[in-house]
Design an enzyme around this catalytic site. Structure first.
Site, PDB file in Angstrom:
ATOM      1  N   ASP A 156       0.820  -1.214   0.000  1.00 21.69           N
ATOM      2  CA  ASP A 156       0.000   0.000   0.000  1.00 21.69           C
ATOM      3  C   ASP A 156       0.855   1.265   0.000  1.00 21.69           C
ATOM      4  OD1 ASP A 156       0.960  -0.348   2.590  1.00 21.69           O
ATOM      5  OD2 ASP A 156      -0.996  -0.738   3.472  1.00 21.69           O
ATOM      6  N   ASN A 163      -7.473  -3.329  14.537  1.00 19.96           N
ATOM      7  CA  ASN A 163      -8.848  -3.708  14.169  1.00 19.96           C
ATOM      8  C   ASN A 163      -8.880  -4.890  13.189  1.00 19.96           C
ATOM      9  OD1 ASN A 163      -8.004  -2.559  11.783  1.00 19.96           O
ATOM     10  ND2 ASN A 163      -9.453  -0.862  11.791  1.00 19.96           N
ATOM     11  N   HIS A 179      -7.201  -5.040  10.350  1.00 19.59           N
ATOM     12  CA  HIS A 179      -7.027  -4.713   8.937  1.00 19.59           C
ATOM     13  C   HIS A 179      -5.731  -5.326   8.396  1.00 19.59           C
ATOM     14  CE1 HIS A 179      -4.806  -0.584   9.628  1.00 19.59           C
ATOM     15  NE2 HIS A 179      -3.951  -1.575   9.608  1.00 19.59           N
ATOM     16  N   GLU A 239      -9.760  -1.940   5.594  1.00 17.24           N
ATOM     17  CA  GLU A 239     -10.406  -1.741   6.887  1.00 17.24           C
ATOM     18  C   GLU A 239     -11.616  -2.674   7.029  1.00 17.24           C
ATOM     19  OE1 GLU A 239      -8.795  -0.103   8.888  1.00 17.24           O
ATOM     20  OE2 GLU A 239      -7.924   1.707   8.047  1.00 17.24           O
TER      21      GLU A 239
HETATM   22  P1  PGA Z   1       2.117  -1.821  12.670  1.00 11.88           P
HETATM   23  O1  PGA Z   1       0.917  -1.694  11.656  1.00 11.88           O
HETATM   24  O2  PGA Z   1       3.045  -2.841  12.087  1.00 11.88           O
HETATM   25  O3  PGA Z   1       2.741  -0.455  12.702  1.00 11.88           O
HETATM   26  O4  PGA Z   1       1.536  -2.249  13.963  1.00 11.88           O
HETATM   27  C1  PGA Z   1       0.341  -2.842  11.137  1.00 11.88           C
HETATM   28  C2  PGA Z   1      -0.844  -2.456  10.305  1.00 11.88           C
HETATM   29  O5  PGA Z   1      -1.486  -1.438  10.617  1.00 11.88           O
HETATM   30  O6  PGA Z   1      -1.148  -3.174   9.340  1.00 11.88           O
END
Ligand code: PGA
Length: 245
Positions: free
Chosen positions: A67, A136, A138, A143
């Site tokens: 992304d 959450n 995702h 999302e």
């Molecule tokens: P993080 O993010 O590795 O910074 O915890 C993971 C994500 O949001 O997919």
């Protein structure tokens, strides 16, 4: 789904790096899907260390990233292109022309999404997709509520995601509101998925994934339908779940 239980973030990072390195040695022309965020940083550090010590070569691999924020230039320190170059690519012998991150500044973002899915197809698909997971549940920037069959698409970021990522920006207002992300359908086409999970705040999402019920409300639960998923999770992340080795 194979679950590898580890003590902590450091051990997760080492194990993940070992898996990636052995795959690269076995198939030096593989297509790796990279992720950004805090979770894979340690893994990338180990890949760099191994490259410097043992000479594992990335010169023939191709990569795609999950992304990118909409509206951030590649040279903006908060763009994921910048993150990848600085956290990994600049320290390996990777061919930069073979590294791909969605272009968040494309004039026609929808067109960029179609280009990106076409590119992945042209590369022959992703051999190993590294994934983190949001609090959450995702994956990428998909999302809760995202269709499981979604291709690469433009998303409006959830407030919780913008808040979680605000630590990298001067203020919450500076966090972009939109992003381009591989869709869940795109991610599911990867041949092998390596999901890294560390920390208490991910424990609930991981427990939901392990329960086995697949729901769009917790995007990562779709991984229960993927034939080859390896999860590396530390003790804190596994604190709300029973583990099987
Ligand atoms: P993080 O993010 O590795 O910074 O915890 C993971 C994500 O949001 O997919």
């Amino acid at each position: 789904m194979e679950i590898i239980e580890v003590q902590d973030y450091e051990e997760m990072s080492q194990k993940a790096a070992q898996i990636i390195i052995s795959k690269v040695i076995h198939n030096p022309e593989m297509v790796i899907g990279f992720a950004t965020g805090g979770t894979p940083k340690g893994t990338y550090r180990h890949l760099i260390e191994d490259h410097q010590k043992n000479g594992t070569s990335y010169s023939r691999i191709s990569s795609v990233n999950l992304d990118e924020y909409a509206g951030l230039e590649a040279n903006s320190p908060n763009s994921y292109r910048y993150y990848m170059n600085h956290s990994l690519f600049n320290h390996l012998d990777i061919n930069m022309d073979q590294t791909h991150v969605p272009n968040g500044t494309a004039k026609q973002l929808e067109e960029e999404c179609r280009r990106y899915d076409g590119l992945i197809d042209e590369l022959g698909g992703v051999d190993l997709q590294i994934l983190g997971m949001g609090v959450n549940g995702h994956i990428g920037f998909n999302e809760p509520g995202t269709s499981f069959t979604s291709p690469t698409h433009v998303v409006e970021l959830a407030e919780s995601t913008r808040k979680a990522n605000a630590r990298y920006f001067e203020s919450l207002e500076d966090v972009p509101t939109h992003a381009v992300t591989m869709g869940i359908g795109t991610i599911m086409k990867s041949k092998h998925i390596l999901l890294l999970v560390s920390g208490n705040e991910k424990a609930e999402a991981l427990a939901n994934l392990q329960k086995g019920a697949v729901t769009e409300e917790v995007p990562a639960t779709i991984l229960n339908h993927h034939p080859q998923v390896t999860v590396i999770a530390d003790k804190q992340a596994l604190s709300q779940t029973l583990t099987r080795r």
